[in-house]
Design a protein around this motif. Sequence first.
Motif, PDB file in Angstrom:
ATOM      1  N   SER A 220      45.037   0.100 136.397  1.00 42.09           N
ATOM      2  CA  SER A 220      45.091   1.402 136.026  1.00 42.09           C
ATOM      3  C   SER A 220      45.665   2.157 137.773  1.00 42.09           C
ATOM      4  CB  SER A 220      44.239   1.957 135.763  1.00 42.09           C
ATOM      5  OG  SER A 220      44.129   3.318 135.592  1.00 42.09           O
ATOM      6  N   VAL A 221      47.399   1.782 137.858  1.00 43.13           N
ATOM      7  CA  VAL A 221      47.213   2.949 138.614  1.00 43.13           C
ATOM      8  C   VAL A 221      48.175   3.642 138.720  1.00 43.13           C
ATOM      9  CG1 VAL A 221      48.193   2.150 141.359  1.00 43.13           C
ATOM     10  CG2 VAL A 221      47.083   0.403 140.357  1.00 43.13           C
ATOM     11  N   SER A 222      49.112   4.336 139.545  1.00 44.87           N
ATOM     12  CA  SER A 222      49.763   6.068 139.416  1.00 44.87           C
ATOM     13  C   SER A 222      50.290   5.734 140.730  1.00 44.87           C
ATOM     14  CB  SER A 222      48.892   6.951 139.158  1.00 44.87           C
ATOM     15  OG  SER A 222      48.200   7.252 139.815  1.00 44.87           O
ATOM     16  N   HIS A 223      51.453   6.811 140.607  1.00 42.80           N
ATOM     17  CA  HIS A 223      51.858   7.217 141.840  1.00 42.80           C
ATOM     18  C   HIS A 223      50.961   7.415 143.092  1.00 42.80           C
ATOM     19  CE1 HIS A 223      52.725  10.826 140.062  1.00 42.80           C
ATOM     20  NE2 HIS A 223      53.022  11.700 141.007  1.00 42.80           N
TER      21      HIS A 223
ATOM     22  N   TYR B 211      53.805  -3.765 140.866  1.00 46.24           N
ATOM     23  CA  TYR B 211      53.113  -4.871 140.525  1.00 46.24           C
ATOM     24  C   TYR B 211      51.730  -4.940 140.525  1.00 46.24           C
ATOM     25  CZ  TYR B 211      52.377  -9.730 142.528  1.00 46.24           C
ATOM     26  OH  TYR B 211      51.785 -10.713 142.258  1.00 46.24           O
ATOM     27  N   ALA B 212      51.042  -3.942 140.851  1.00 45.43           N
ATOM     28  CA  ALA B 212      49.638  -3.877 140.331  1.00 45.43           C
ATOM     29  C   ALA B 212      49.868  -4.195 138.802  1.00 45.43           C
ATOM     30  CB  ALA B 212      49.151  -2.365 141.068  1.00 45.43           C
ATOM     31  N   GLN B 213      49.740  -2.607 138.594  1.00 40.31           N
ATOM     32  CA  GLN B 213      50.033  -2.895 136.984  1.00 40.31           C
ATOM     33  C   GLN B 213      50.551  -3.486 136.088  1.00 40.31           C
ATOM     34  OE1 GLN B 213      53.932   0.384 136.938  1.00 40.31           O
ATOM     35  NE2 GLN B 213      51.158   2.296 136.923  1.00 40.31           N
ATOM     36  N   GLY B 214      51.241  -4.229 136.505  1.00 34.54           N
ATOM     37  CA  GLY B 214      51.566  -5.662 135.772  1.00 34.54           C
ATOM     38  C   GLY B 214      50.032  -6.636 135.382  1.00 34.54           C
TER      39      GLY B 214
END
Length: 278
Positions: free
Chosen positions: A247-250, A240-243
């Motif tokens: 810039s977010v990773s696991h 959701y944050a990437q959408g």
Amino acid sequence: MPYQASIQRSTPTAFLFLVDQSGSMGDLMAASDKTKAQFVADVLNRTLMNLITRCSKPEGIRDYFQIGVIGYGGMGTCNGFQGPLGGSILHPISSIGANPLRIEERRKKVDDGAGGLIEQTVKFPIWFEPQADGGTPMCAALTQAAEELASWCDANPDSYPPTVLHVTDGESTDGDPEMVADTLRQFQTNDGNVLLLNLHVSAQAGNPIRFPAAEGGLPDQYSKLLFRMSSQLPQHLVSYAQGKGFSVSHESRGFMFNAEASEIVEFFDIGTRPSQMR
């Protein structure tokens, strides 16, 4: 996999907001005529309204969520709700919808359909009032949250775990909060551990740090402490944050530092997105 439970009236989830109400929250936000306390209160009230809208069906408000607010400042910790909601911390979303403190009229700019903007008067429900006074008893607030959610998890073992959204602008004045935060994150349902998301609000113009994956690049010990206190984001929140362009990773954690006005809005929006609603 954890954090996959569907949100239903029989298995609701919980959102608990912890809001710093210390004296420094009376400082003006960067490039704003509102204090940090006023801006956070506005965003929180708008978030509550949006959650009610998401739960509204033709027959009424479905109780997919239980909601609570704990404020902390010069008077220690307190229930962030007043009036009929002041007797306990967590309430079904339908009770929130039925019991605002008051309805204000506010001016809002909207598209006029011809490429311009016009002002309209809109109704704006108020549940949470801004306050700014005294110290920052963060440990006491986290302890109260842990007590509330330990009982909630026992009573709702098959639910999506509760999410704690914590907003602060300064260091704890009643001890080291890291151990209390660690304890809070250990409570769990069958679907996973309690999520603790932390937002540091800035009064200074600067570069916000959004959802870091490691503490190495953080500017000081305080930001590193808040990072360690924060939960790793579940995959659906990463997506959701990437959408939304982050810039977010696991490996990212639910943490923002030196947040400005727009980051506060995004923090509440991302943090209140459970995996599935039915």
